[in-house]
Design a protein around this motif. Sequence first.
Motif, short mmCIF file in Angstrom:
data_model
loop_
_atom_site.label_atom_id
_atom_site.label_comp_id
_atom_site.label_asym_id
_atom_site.label_seq_id
_atom_site.Cartn_x
_atom_site.Cartn_y
_atom_site.Cartn_z
N ARG A 1 -37.70 5.39 19.82
CA ARG A 1 -36.18 5.93 19.87
C ARG A 1 -35.55 6.78 21.21
O ARG A 1 -35.29 7.21 22.02
N ASP A 2 -36.61 7.66 21.95
CA ASP A 2 -36.07 8.17 23.15
C ASP A 2 -36.15 7.60 24.73
O ASP A 2 -35.28 8.45 25.28
N GLY A 3 -37.16 7.01 24.78
CA GLY A 3 -37.51 6.78 25.75
C GLY A 3 -38.94 6.93 26.27
O GLY A 3 -39.22 7.30 25.10
N VAL A 4 -38.93 6.81 27.59
CA VAL A 4 -39.88 7.07 28.63
C VAL A 4 -40.66 8.13 28.12
O VAL A 4 -39.15 9.84 28.26
N THR A 5 -41.92 8.54 28.81
CA THR A 5 -42.38 10.17 28.36
C THR A 5 -42.24 10.43 30.06
O THR A 5 -43.03 12.26 29.40
N ILE A 6 -42.22 10.13 30.85
CA ILE A 6 -42.79 10.76 32.02
C ILE A 6 -41.34 10.13 32.80
O ILE A 6 -40.77 9.93 32.44
N ASP A 7 -41.09 11.43 33.96
CA ASP A 7 -40.25 11.59 35.17
C ASP A 7 -40.09 9.95 35.73
O ASP A 7 -41.15 10.00 36.42
N LEU A 8 -39.17 9.79 35.62
CA LEU A 8 -39.02 8.03 36.06
C LEU A 8 -38.67 8.77 38.19
O LEU A 8 -37.50 9.51 38.24
#
Length: 102
Positions: free
Chosen positions: A93-100
């Motif tokens: 739903r929200d996308g990845v859980t880390i900063d890319l």
Amino acid sequence: MTSPLQQKLKINGSSVVTANRTWDGIVVYRTAAKGWSADLADAAIVRNSDEAKALLAEAVADDVGAIGPYIAPVQVDEAGKILPGNLREQIRRDGVTIDLPV
């Protein structure tokens, strides 16, 4: 591979049917109006195996609108807001859980 409709379903709490929209891959949820919505708040909530099988069967039959439907757990808070029930669904739903990196 066993069809999702032939698998034994165990529903523990609230669940929804989710899939990916065919033309753009966006995560969608099956609605009570037998359509698809990209908003989890519009999803039809099922609470037992029979309801889940029926909702999944109609979703599988609608292979034009979405692909790969399956049952996913959700949580419904006291205010009635629907939230993903596990990390996988939260990421979908929200996308990845880390900063890319930029």
